[in-house]
Design an enzyme around this catalytic site. Structure first.
Site, mmCIF file in Angstrom:
data_model
loop_
_atom_site.group_PDB
_atom_site.id
_atom_site.type_symbol
_atom_site.label_atom_id
_atom_site.label_comp_id
_atom_site.label_asym_id
_atom_site.label_seq_id
_atom_site.Cartn_x
_atom_site.Cartn_y
_atom_site.Cartn_z
ATOM 1 N N GLN A 32 0.729 -1.129 0.020
ATOM 2 C CA GLN A 32 0.050 0.029 0.109
ATOM 3 C C GLN A 32 0.863 1.360 -0.094
ATOM 4 O O GLN A 32 0.445 2.446 -0.652
ATOM 5 C CB GLN A 32 -0.967 -0.016 1.146
ATOM 6 C CG GLN A 32 -1.823 -0.904 1.266
ATOM 7 C CD GLN A 32 -3.038 -0.860 0.140
ATOM 8 O OE1 GLN A 32 -3.240 0.052 -0.319
ATOM 9 N NE2 GLN A 32 -3.617 -2.004 -0.210
ATOM 10 N N ARG A 53 14.525 1.609 7.988
ATOM 11 C CA ARG A 53 15.809 1.124 7.603
ATOM 12 C C ARG A 53 16.055 1.606 6.054
ATOM 13 O O ARG A 53 15.223 1.361 5.203
ATOM 14 C CB ARG A 53 15.837 -0.361 7.902
ATOM 15 C CG ARG A 53 14.719 -1.099 7.266
ATOM 16 C CD ARG A 53 14.515 -2.450 7.853
ATOM 17 N NE ARG A 53 13.397 -2.877 7.556
ATOM 18 C CZ ARG A 53 12.675 -4.012 7.937
ATOM 19 N NH1 ARG A 53 13.097 -4.630 9.090
ATOM 20 N NH2 ARG A 53 11.738 -4.686 7.282
ATOM 21 N N SER A 57 12.923 -1.125 0.379
ATOM 22 C CA SER A 57 11.806 -0.147 0.302
ATOM 23 C C SER A 57 12.447 1.325 0.038
ATOM 24 O O SER A 57 12.068 1.981 -0.694
ATOM 25 C CB SER A 57 10.998 -0.021 1.679
ATOM 26 O OG SER A 57 10.071 -1.198 1.673
ATOM 27 N N ASP A 87 0.669 -4.378 10.142
ATOM 28 C CA ASP A 87 -0.034 -4.033 11.171
ATOM 29 C C ASP A 87 0.809 -4.343 12.486
ATOM 30 O O ASP A 87 0.455 -3.728 13.566
ATOM 31 C CB ASP A 87 -1.387 -4.918 10.971
ATOM 32 C CG ASP A 87 -2.398 -4.560 10.072
ATOM 33 O OD1 ASP A 87 -2.633 -3.252 9.935
ATOM 34 O OD2 ASP A 87 -2.704 -5.340 9.022
ATOM 35 N N MET A 88 1.511 -5.474 12.331
ATOM 36 C CA MET A 88 2.138 -5.837 13.758
ATOM 37 C C MET A 88 3.319 -4.889 13.951
ATOM 38 O O MET A 88 3.916 -4.801 14.939
ATOM 39 C CB MET A 88 2.601 -7.347 13.591
ATOM 40 C CG MET A 88 1.768 -8.416 13.619
ATOM 41 S SD MET A 88 0.609 -8.159 15.297
ATOM 42 C CE MET A 88 -1.069 -8.131 14.775
ATOM 43 N N GLN A 90 2.888 -1.516 13.413
ATOM 44 C CA GLN A 90 2.423 -0.260 13.552
ATOM 45 C C GLN A 90 2.586 0.246 14.965
ATOM 46 O O GLN A 90 2.905 1.442 15.260
ATOM 47 C CB GLN A 90 0.934 -0.018 13.040
ATOM 48 C CG GLN A 90 0.984 -0.209 11.591
ATOM 49 C CD GLN A 90 -0.363 -0.104 11.266
ATOM 50 O OE1 GLN A 90 -1.411 0.087 11.697
ATOM 51 N NE2 GLN A 90 -0.559 -0.571 9.672
ATOM 52 N N HIS A 112 -6.292 0.243 7.630
ATOM 53 C CA HIS A 112 -6.761 -1.091 8.334
ATOM 54 C C HIS A 112 -7.155 -0.760 9.795
ATOM 55 O O HIS A 112 -6.147 0.049 10.485
ATOM 56 C CB HIS A 112 -6.055 -2.178 8.241
ATOM 57 C CG HIS A 112 -6.608 -3.499 8.673
ATOM 58 N ND1 HIS A 112 -7.963 -3.736 8.738
ATOM 59 C CD2 HIS A 112 -5.987 -4.522 9.172
ATOM 60 C CE1 HIS A 112 -8.035 -4.872 9.255
ATOM 61 N NE2 HIS A 112 -7.026 -5.475 9.619
ATOM 62 N N GLU A 199 -11.249 -11.971 4.858
ATOM 63 C CA GLU A 199 -9.852 -12.815 4.442
ATOM 64 C C GLU A 199 -9.894 -14.082 4.982
ATOM 65 O O GLU A 199 -9.181 -15.331 4.535
ATOM 66 C CB GLU A 199 -8.841 -11.981 4.876
ATOM 67 C CG GLU A 199 -8.283 -11.769 6.316
ATOM 68 C CD GLU A 199 -7.543 -10.474 6.624
ATOM 69 O OE1 GLU A 199 -7.306 -9.509 5.633
ATOM 70 O OE2 GLU A 199 -7.042 -10.383 7.792
ATOM 71 N N GLU A 231 -10.060 -28.612 -12.957
ATOM 72 C CA GLU A 231 -11.285 -28.688 -12.664
ATOM 73 C C GLU A 231 -11.570 -27.728 -11.346
ATOM 74 O O GLU A 231 -12.660 -27.241 -11.004
ATOM 75 C CB GLU A 231 -11.704 -29.846 -12.301
ATOM 76 C CG GLU A 231 -11.908 -30.920 -13.650
ATOM 77 C CD GLU A 231 -12.768 -30.274 -14.608
ATOM 78 O OE1 GLU A 231 -13.709 -29.278 -14.243
ATOM 79 O OE2 GLU A 231 -12.492 -30.492 -15.964
HETATM 80 P P1 NDP Z 1 3.673 -4.397 3.490
HETATM 81 O O1 NDP Z 1 3.865 -5.634 4.159
HETATM 82 O O2 NDP Z 1 3.686 -4.264 2.297
HETATM 83 O O3 NDP Z 1 4.716 -3.330 4.227
HETATM 84 C C1 NDP Z 1 5.998 -3.353 3.935
HETATM 85 C C2 NDP Z 1 6.702 -1.921 4.137
HETATM 86 O O4 NDP Z 1 6.992 -1.855 5.757
HETATM 87 C C3 NDP Z 1 7.954 -1.857 3.705
HETATM 88 O O5 NDP Z 1 8.314 -0.532 3.410
HETATM 89 C C4 NDP Z 1 8.888 -2.545 4.746
HETATM 90 O O6 NDP Z 1 9.910 -1.887 4.562
HETATM 91 C C5 NDP Z 1 7.955 -1.931 5.940
HETATM 92 N N1 NDP Z 1 8.337 -3.146 7.120
HETATM 93 C C6 NDP Z 1 8.174 -4.059 7.036
HETATM 94 N N2 NDP Z 1 8.439 -4.696 8.171
HETATM 95 C C7 NDP Z 1 8.925 -3.880 9.090
HETATM 96 C C8 NDP Z 1 9.542 -3.829 10.237
HETATM 97 N N3 NDP Z 1 9.443 -4.962 10.971
HETATM 98 N N4 NDP Z 1 9.855 -2.527 10.849
HETATM 99 C C9 NDP Z 1 9.707 -1.382 10.162
HETATM 100 N N5 NDP Z 1 9.247 -1.575 8.720
HETATM 101 C C10 NDP Z 1 8.901 -2.772 8.305
HETATM 102 O O7 NDP Z 1 2.288 -3.807 4.281
HETATM 103 P P2 NDP Z 1 0.948 -3.520 3.546
HETATM 104 O O8 NDP Z 1 0.820 -2.496 2.351
HETATM 105 O O9 NDP Z 1 0.538 -4.973 3.192
HETATM 106 O O10 NDP Z 1 -0.022 -3.010 4.767
HETATM 107 C C11 NDP Z 1 -0.066 -1.787 5.215
HETATM 108 C C12 NDP Z 1 -1.271 -1.535 5.844
HETATM 109 O O11 NDP Z 1 -2.132 -1.324 4.796
HETATM 110 C C13 NDP Z 1 -1.794 -2.476 6.851
HETATM 111 O O12 NDP Z 1 -2.549 -1.717 7.813
HETATM 112 C C14 NDP Z 1 -2.829 -3.175 6.070
HETATM 113 O O13 NDP Z 1 -3.834 -3.933 6.876
HETATM 114 C C15 NDP Z 1 -3.252 -2.253 5.284
HETATM 115 N N6 NDP Z 1 -4.084 -2.967 3.883
HETATM 116 C C16 NDP Z 1 -3.299 -3.733 3.260
HETATM 117 C C17 NDP Z 1 -3.808 -4.300 1.963
HETATM 118 C C18 NDP Z 1 -2.968 -5.084 1.063
HETATM 119 O O14 NDP Z 1 -3.430 -5.261 -0.051
HETATM 120 N N7 NDP Z 1 -1.491 -5.285 1.150
HETATM 121 C C19 NDP Z 1 -5.172 -3.821 1.629
HETATM 122 C C20 NDP Z 1 -5.919 -2.773 2.555
HETATM 123 C C21 NDP Z 1 -5.250 -2.423 3.529
HETATM 124 P P3 NDP Z 1 11.558 -2.740 4.337
HETATM 125 O O15 NDP Z 1 11.653 -2.698 2.683
HETATM 126 O O16 NDP Z 1 12.717 -2.004 4.770
HETATM 127 O O17 NDP Z 1 11.350 -4.176 4.878
HETATM 128 MG MG MG Z 2 -7.176 -7.454 5.401
#
Ligand code: NDP
Ligand code: MG
Length: 336
Positions: A32, A53, A57, A87-88, A90, A112, A199, A231
């Site tokens: 997102q 970090r 990304s 989410d975990m 945030q 979310h 989901e 199928e």
């Molecule tokens: P992603 O898993 O795609 O997010 C990845 C991003 O978060 C990257 O920039 C990554 O950076 C960073 N990240 C990952 N792990 C860590 C960590 N431990 N500490 C700090 N940064 C981290 O997230 P989504 O886009 O799937 O979800 C984001 C929000 O959107 C959530 O609230 C989700 O519920 C919501 N949402 C998601 C949908 C989807 O289709 N995916 C649909 C609708 C809502 P790096 O590259 O450095 O690891």
């Molecule tokens: Mg969801």
């Protein structure tokens, strides 16, 4: 069943001016995050990408023409902070990198409702807290926008300190393209609980296990895995595409009368009261907060259940069969 007709907000209901002069920090540049940052920027808004970090990304954001900064830098300068890390993650980002720099009148925006609804994040009273939840994966949010469309979103207001939270939620929705389709208002509770339910029971859990169970049944009966794969798994895409375009009745009209009769009778026999009882149990687990508790615990242990589950799926006969048929399936796809 209660009948409610939700108001649908479109472009003319949303005003980008509400957020035009505000500094927007997009935290996270994944599924997102990337879509939102690019769409908001292309909508003429002032976007900074904030990351924890300098990893993948960070590189991707630079490639896309952003100058990413560390999370706290982005937050210190921001009027609007958008949480698009997993989410975990945030809660940690909020406690360590956002809370210390919160200013009166700031906006905290979520895609979310999980962290707010289950009280993992408890913002002070003097900020706005709202949600814009796209109903589609990030890459689709970007793809539709660049082609002049948009993925529908839900919006919700948890805390309205400014008195303008809903207008700003609509403006963000417009910025990512959602009002080109339509936006519906919900609550954090409704979005969180229905999203998790969807989901688990259909989108990710139910549909996958339905297909796998049907595949397994045929293979156990001695049918060829390749035939079973076509199928019970491969054709799902074509059926769902028709449902997506024309609804269930459109799908029923597109299949043979034999399929129609068999489907209308056996489908109800298979997905019966017992299954709905389990669906209710799943809903209860979500509504009571027990699922959230379990997931937080799993995440804290390094997500062993996810790892194990992914491995089981990857090594399954259906996946092996799918990989073997991939070339054939790809060959048959229309050449545009
Ligand atoms: P992603 O898993 O795609 O997010 C990845 C991003 O978060 C990257 O920039 C990554 O950076 C960073 N990240 C990952 N792990 C860590 C960590 N431990 N500490 C700090 N940064 C981290 O997230 P989504 O886009 O799937 O979800 C984001 C929000 O959107 C959530 O609230 C989700 O519920 C919501 N949402 C998601 C949908 C989807 O289709 N995916 C649909 C609708 C809502 P790096 O590259 O450095 O690891
Ligand atoms: Mg969801």
């Amino acid at each position: 069943m209660k009948k409610v007709v939700a108001k649908i907000y479109t472009d003319q209901d949303a005003n980008l001016d509400k957020i035009k002069n505000k500094k927007i920090a997009v935290l996270g540049y994944g599924s997102q995050g990337r879509a939102w940052a690019l769409n908001l920027r292309d909508s003429g808004l002032n976007v900074t990408v904030g990351l924890e970090r300098e990893g993948n990304s960070w590189k991707q954001a630079e490639k896309d023409g952003f100058k990413p900064v560390h999370t706290e830098e982005a937050v210190k300068n921001a009027d609007i902070v958008i949480f698009l890390v997993p989410d975990m993650v945030q809660r940690y980002v909020y406690l360590e990198k956002v809370k210390p720099y919160l200013k009166e009148g700031m906006d905290l925006v979520f895609a979310h409702g999980f962290n707010i609804h289950y009280r993992l994040i408890e913002p002070p009273k003097n900020v706005d807290v709202y949600m814009v939840a796209p109903k589609g994966p990030g890459p689709t949010v970007r793809d539709f926008y660049t082609k002049g469309g948009g993925v529908p979103s839900l919006i919700a207001v948890h805390q309205d300190y400014s008195g303008e939270a809903k207008e700003k939620a609509l403006a963000i929705a417009k910025g990512i393209g959602s009002t080109r389709a339509g936006v519906i208002e919900t609550t954090f509770k409704e979005e969180t609980e229905t999203d998790l339910f969807g989901e688990q029971t259909t989108l990710v859990g139910g549909v996958m296990e339905l297909m796998r169970s049907a595949f397994k049944t045929l293979v156990d009966l001695g049918y060829q895995p390749e035939v079973a794969y076509f199928e019970t798994i491969n054709e799902m895409k074509m059926i769902v595409d028709i449902i997506y375009d024309k609804g269930f009745s459109g799908m029923l009209k597109a299949v043979s009368d034999t399929a129609k009769y068999g489907g209308l009778t056996s489908g109800k026999y298979e997905i019966n009261e017992d299954v709905r009882k389990r669906m209710l149990e799943i809903a209860e687990k979500i509504r009571s907060g027990k699922f959230a508790e379990e997931w937080i615990e799993e995440y804290g242990r390094g997500s062993p259940t996810i790892k194990e589950g992914m491995e089981e799926v990857e090594n399954s006969l259906e996946e092996q069969t799918g990989r073997r048929l991939k070339e054939l399936i790809e060959r048959g796809k229309p050449k545009s």
